[in-house]
Write an enzyme that holds these catalytic residues in place. Structure first.
Site, PDB file in Angstrom:
ATOM      1  N   GLU A   1       0.990  -1.108   0.156  1.00 41.98           N
ATOM      2  CA  GLU A   1       0.048  -0.144  -0.032  1.00 41.98           C
ATOM      3  C   GLU A   1       0.853   1.291   0.082  1.00 41.98           C
ATOM      4  OE1 GLU A   1      -2.803  -0.024   3.343  1.00 41.98           O
ATOM      5  OE2 GLU A   1      -2.867  -2.174   3.160  1.00 41.98           O
TER       6      GLU A   1
ATOM      7  N   LYS B   1       2.288   4.693   1.205  1.00 38.24           N
ATOM      8  CA  LYS B   1       2.404   5.215   2.623  1.00 38.24           C
ATOM      9  C   LYS B   1       1.916   6.901   2.546  1.00 38.24           C
ATOM     10  CE  LYS B   1       5.210   5.121   7.012  1.00 38.24           C
ATOM     11  NZ  LYS B   1       4.901   6.476   7.274  1.00 38.24           N
TER      12      LYS B   1
ATOM     13  N   ASP C   1       1.457  10.323   3.327  1.00 37.85           N
ATOM     14  CA  ASP C   1       2.315  11.153   4.341  1.00 37.85           C
ATOM     15  C   ASP C   1       1.298  12.182   4.630  1.00 37.85           C
ATOM     16  OD1 ASP C   1       4.227  12.382   5.836  1.00 37.85           O
ATOM     17  OD2 ASP C   1       5.526  13.382   4.248  1.00 37.85           O
TER      18      ASP C   1
ATOM     19  N   TYR D   1      -7.283   2.601   5.809  1.00 36.87           N
ATOM     20  CA  TYR D   1      -6.834   1.357   5.572  1.00 36.87           C
ATOM     21  C   TYR D   1      -6.541   0.300   6.542  1.00 36.87           C
ATOM     22  CZ  TYR D   1      -3.274   4.131   7.795  1.00 36.87           C
ATOM     23  OH  TYR D   1      -2.597   4.979   8.924  1.00 36.87           O
TER      24      TYR D   1
ATOM     25  N   LYS E   1      10.642   3.135   3.239  1.00 34.49           N
ATOM     26  CA  LYS E   1      10.772   4.696   3.232  1.00 34.49           C
ATOM     27  C   LYS E   1      11.422   5.119   1.798  1.00 34.49           C
ATOM     28  CE  LYS E   1       9.049   7.023   7.038  1.00 34.49           C
ATOM     29  NZ  LYS E   1      10.241   7.306   7.956  1.00 34.49           N
TER      30      LYS E   1
ATOM     31  N   CYS F   1      44.554  31.192   8.796  1.00 31.75           N
ATOM     32  CA  CYS F   1      43.905  30.551   9.601  1.00 31.75           C
ATOM     33  C   CYS F   1      43.008  31.327  10.710  1.00 31.75           C
ATOM     34  CB  CYS F   1      44.771  29.382  10.418  1.00 31.75           C
ATOM     35  SG  CYS F   1      43.614  28.628  11.619  1.00 31.75           S
TER      36      CYS F   1
ATOM     37  N   CYS G   1      44.617  30.613  14.336  1.00 32.97           N
ATOM     38  CA  CYS G   1      45.640  31.008  15.052  1.00 32.97           C
ATOM     39  C   CYS G   1      46.465  32.207  14.056  1.00 32.97           C
ATOM     40  CB  CYS G   1      46.702  29.685  14.910  1.00 32.97           C
ATOM     41  SG  CYS G   1      47.042  29.027  13.537  1.00 32.97           S
TER      42      CYS G   1
ATOM     43  N   CYS H   1      45.783  24.767   7.199  1.00 28.13           N
ATOM     44  CA  CYS H   1      46.532  25.818   8.198  1.00 28.13           C
ATOM     45  C   CYS H   1      48.063  25.308   8.465  1.00 28.13           C
ATOM     46  CB  CYS H   1      45.885  25.789   9.699  1.00 28.13           C
ATOM     47  SG  CYS H   1      46.756  26.397  11.055  1.00 28.13           S
TER      48      CYS H   1
ATOM     49  N   CYS I   1      49.007  25.701  16.399  1.00 30.85           N
ATOM     50  CA  CYS I   1      47.436  26.171  16.055  1.00 30.85           C
ATOM     51  C   CYS I   1      46.485  25.839  17.116  1.00 30.85           C
ATOM     52  CB  CYS I   1      46.942  25.764  14.714  1.00 30.85           C
ATOM     53  SG  CYS I   1      45.246  26.196  14.396  1.00 30.85           S
TER      54      CYS I   1
END
Ligand code: IVH
Length: 628
Positions: free
Chosen positions: A34, A36, A38, A147, A236, A330, A333, A348, A354
């Site tokens: 069947e 599904k 939603d 259903y 699904k 960076c 740092c 970096c 760092c």
């Protein structure tokens, strides 16, 4: 009202069939397929053929009374066509939903009136059914498909789900016409595929198909778990795409200095979870996709879980979108950022100067799959570094309760707990230590393989590249990376510190005849390799895909609530085995919060920070799609 167990992929459908057949003791089972729908699930109670009450599913135990609202839904009969039968009491279940065209019209009208549009037809259906004023419900074109007749067999001559559907139609209900009787599990995947491909042709939304055992007698024999019937499973479909906007592109600095750009999105719902981030991986990906800050984009969940930007909606540009530029320094740092030849990633160059790399390295060391130091989360690591109580991993074992107690927001008890957790971590097996060291390409699996093969840290450190590649599944890239790592002077210092602290260097159960003086192997090996790699330049190892699947590398998960298909430990192990990380607390850097049942405050925190929340099914799908 129970819910349904989910199946992702053909394999899980076969598992479902195997379970059914083994419980029922049958060779072959007939199923129904069947759609599904939603929408919003409802239960209707008819007494002597008259609609008496309608309720939503609620928490499964107690729903909301929506009788007045449901009476306004035209396709729900107020009186049954009972054909002379007196049905004293009949319960009917199904779904009310908002047809797509009507949903779009409703949203246009709402937008014109300055009201917030509904996110999707399902929310529109839920919002409409829950309207306090039934007149509002009546004005909106809700529809229904029914259903199930949960208690039918006592009153009606129905022996199968197929007959339930036919009977429902005879009683005057709207029944979805696309159901099918499927002879044996072989027929099921085709039905699933057919509707996956055709779903967009339907005037209402479906999010999968439901496969049910046809024989109602078998339903009774199979029964249900605490959550879902054993005679049905929901297959699904892959997640849908959604449109949203890129609010910003931010960068994070990882443990190895890699700078990863991430799109900060206006949060959108994609099949049940809220998506607020999408990893953009690197500069090339941004350029290929042409993503600019401010762009309207289509996002989807790759592997059905990881949000990614599919494409930019260029026609929606307003002219104020900004191009993203990789920072030259960076952001943490200030060291230079480089993109080495042949590499997609920017890095970096600060190395262990760092703070981001140091902090990430310490966090990794203490993470669940590694040394598992409880309480060593991002804020604690930041505080320890800030207070200069530690400068790196090696200093952790010098930490005292007295020192930790001085940290901001640290009570005596938490200081004691932290120091005790650090102490306990000394006993971790070698496989975890190897992983914890943060050697590039050495994930949890490589750690395990190396530990089993060599037995002690000294032996791993002393192994040549040839000896390393002799280990099954360890390829030249991993081997080169390991060899390079142990030749670094900092590595020697770290290993010595760990040894002095009494950290276990052995893998339990692996017999190694340790010759006297073998502990010096480390130094000897370092020298030997130093000579061999003299002038070889960068020792960090080539940056190609590791041999061992690490599809989740760079992705941090936080688990909250109870998981049902795995224990927490199993889930963590699976994540870590694929190169992901599991952390105990949510921060802006968290990639996903996995919310199980009864999730805690971590979920709230995730929502506050806009971190993507996924559920257990998403996690399962992700782990299955990333190689097992
Ligand atoms: S049978 C014990 N059949 O999906 C629950 N459910 O994820 C038996 N749903 O709560 C449900 N279409 O709201 C069934 N043809 C269908 C369905 C369907 C949509 C919904 C229903 C249920 C949810 C479970």
């Amino acid at each position: 009202m129970l819910s349904l167990a989910n199946a992702f992929g053909a394999e899980e459908l076969l598992d479902f069939d195997r379970r059914v057949r083994s419980l029922a003791g049958l060779e072959r089972v007939t199923y129904t397929g069947e759609l599904k729908i939603d929408g919003l699930s409802i239960a209707l109670l008819y007494r002597h053929g008259v609609l008496e009450r309608a309720a939503t599913r609620g928490d499964g135990e107690t729903g909301e009374d929506v009788t007045a609202q449901v009476r306004t839904v035209r396709s729900v009969p107020l009186r049954l066509r009972a054909a002379g039968r007196d049905l004293a009491e009949l319960e009917v279940r199904g779904e009310v939903f908002f047809p797509i065209a009507d949903f779009e019209r409703l949203n246009r009208e709402r937008a014109q009136r300055g009201e917030t549009p509904f996110a999707n037809p399902r929310n529109a259906a839920a919002g409409t059914v829950r309207q306090l004023d039934p007149a509002v419900t009546a004005a909106r074109p809700l529809d229904s498909f029914l259903y199930a007749l949960p208690e039918a067999r006592a009153q009606l001559p129905v022996a199968s789900q197929e007959q339930v559907l036919v009977t429902l139609r005879e009683l005057g209900f709207k029944v979805n016409p696309h159901f099918a009787v499927l002879e044996g599990i072989e027929a099921v995947p085709d039905y699933c595929r057919h509707w996956d491909a055709r779903r967009h042709e339907l005037p209402y939304e479906i999010d999968g198909v439901v496969i049910k055992v046809n024989d109602l007698g078998l339903h009774e024999r199979l029964g249900a778990t605490s959550k879902s019937p054993r005679w049905a499973v929901a297959y699904k479909f892959a997640a849908a795409e959604q449109e949203t906007r890129v609010l910003d592109i931010m960068v994070t600095v990882g443990r190895t200095g890699i700078i990863t750009p991430t799109a900060v999105l206006e949060p959108v719902e994609i099949s049940g979870s809220t998506v607020g981030r999408a990893v953009l991986h690197n500069e090339d990906v941004i350029r290929e996709k042409g993503v600019r800050i401010g762009d309207a984009v289509v996002v989807r969940k790759a592997g059905e879980v990881i949000p990614e930007v599919v494409r930019v909606l260029e026609e929606r540009r307003r002219g104020d979108e900004r191009q993203f530029v990789m920072p030259e320094r960076c952001p943490v740092c200030g060291a230079g950022v480089v993109r080495e030849q042949g590499e997609a990633a920017h890095r970096c160059t600060g190395g262990l100067t760092c703070p981001a790399q140091v902090a990430e390295g310490i966090l990794h060391f203490g993470s669940r799959g590694a040394m598992d130091i409880d309480g060593l989360g991002p804020s604690t690591v930041a505080a320890l570094l800030e207070a200069e109580l530690i400068g790196g991993v090696g200093d952790l074992y010098d930490l005292t309760v007295e020192a930790a107690e001085g940290l901001p927001r640290f009570a005596r008890k938490s200081a004691e707990n932290l120091v005790a957790a650090i102490e306990r971590s000394k006993q971790q097996p070698l496989r975890r230590l190897l992983f914890a060291l943060g050697i590039r390409h050495v994930g949890e699996r490589a750690g395990l393989l190396l530990a089993r093969h060599f037995g002690t840290l000294e032996r791993v450190a002393g192994a040549t590249e040839a000896e390393l590649t002799a280990v099954h599944e360890i390829g030249p890239k991993i081997a080169a990376s390991i060899a390079a790592w142990f030749t670094r002077p900092q590595a020697g210092e770290l290993v010595e510190k760990l040894r002095a602290a009494g950290v276990n260097f052995a893998e339990p159960g692996v017999a190694v005849g340790m010759a006297a003086g073998e502990q010096d192997v480390l130094a000897v090996a370092a020298e030997r390799r130093q000579a061999a790699t003299e002038g070889a330049g960068d020792q960090s190892g080539p940056d190609e895909a590791p041999e061992i699947a690490e599809q989740l590398s760079g992705i941090t998960f936080v688990l909250t609530g109870t998981l049902t298909s795995w224990t927490r430990e199993e889930a963590e192990e699976r994540i870590v085995a694929r190169g992901g990380r599991v952390s105990g607390s949510v921060s802006r850097k968290t990639s996903y919060v996995v919310a199980g049942e009864n999730p805690g405050s971590k979920l709230t925190r995730a929502r506050e920070l806009g971190v993507t929340v996924i559920d257990e099914d998403d996690l399962r799908r992700l782990l299955l799609s990333s190689g097992g």
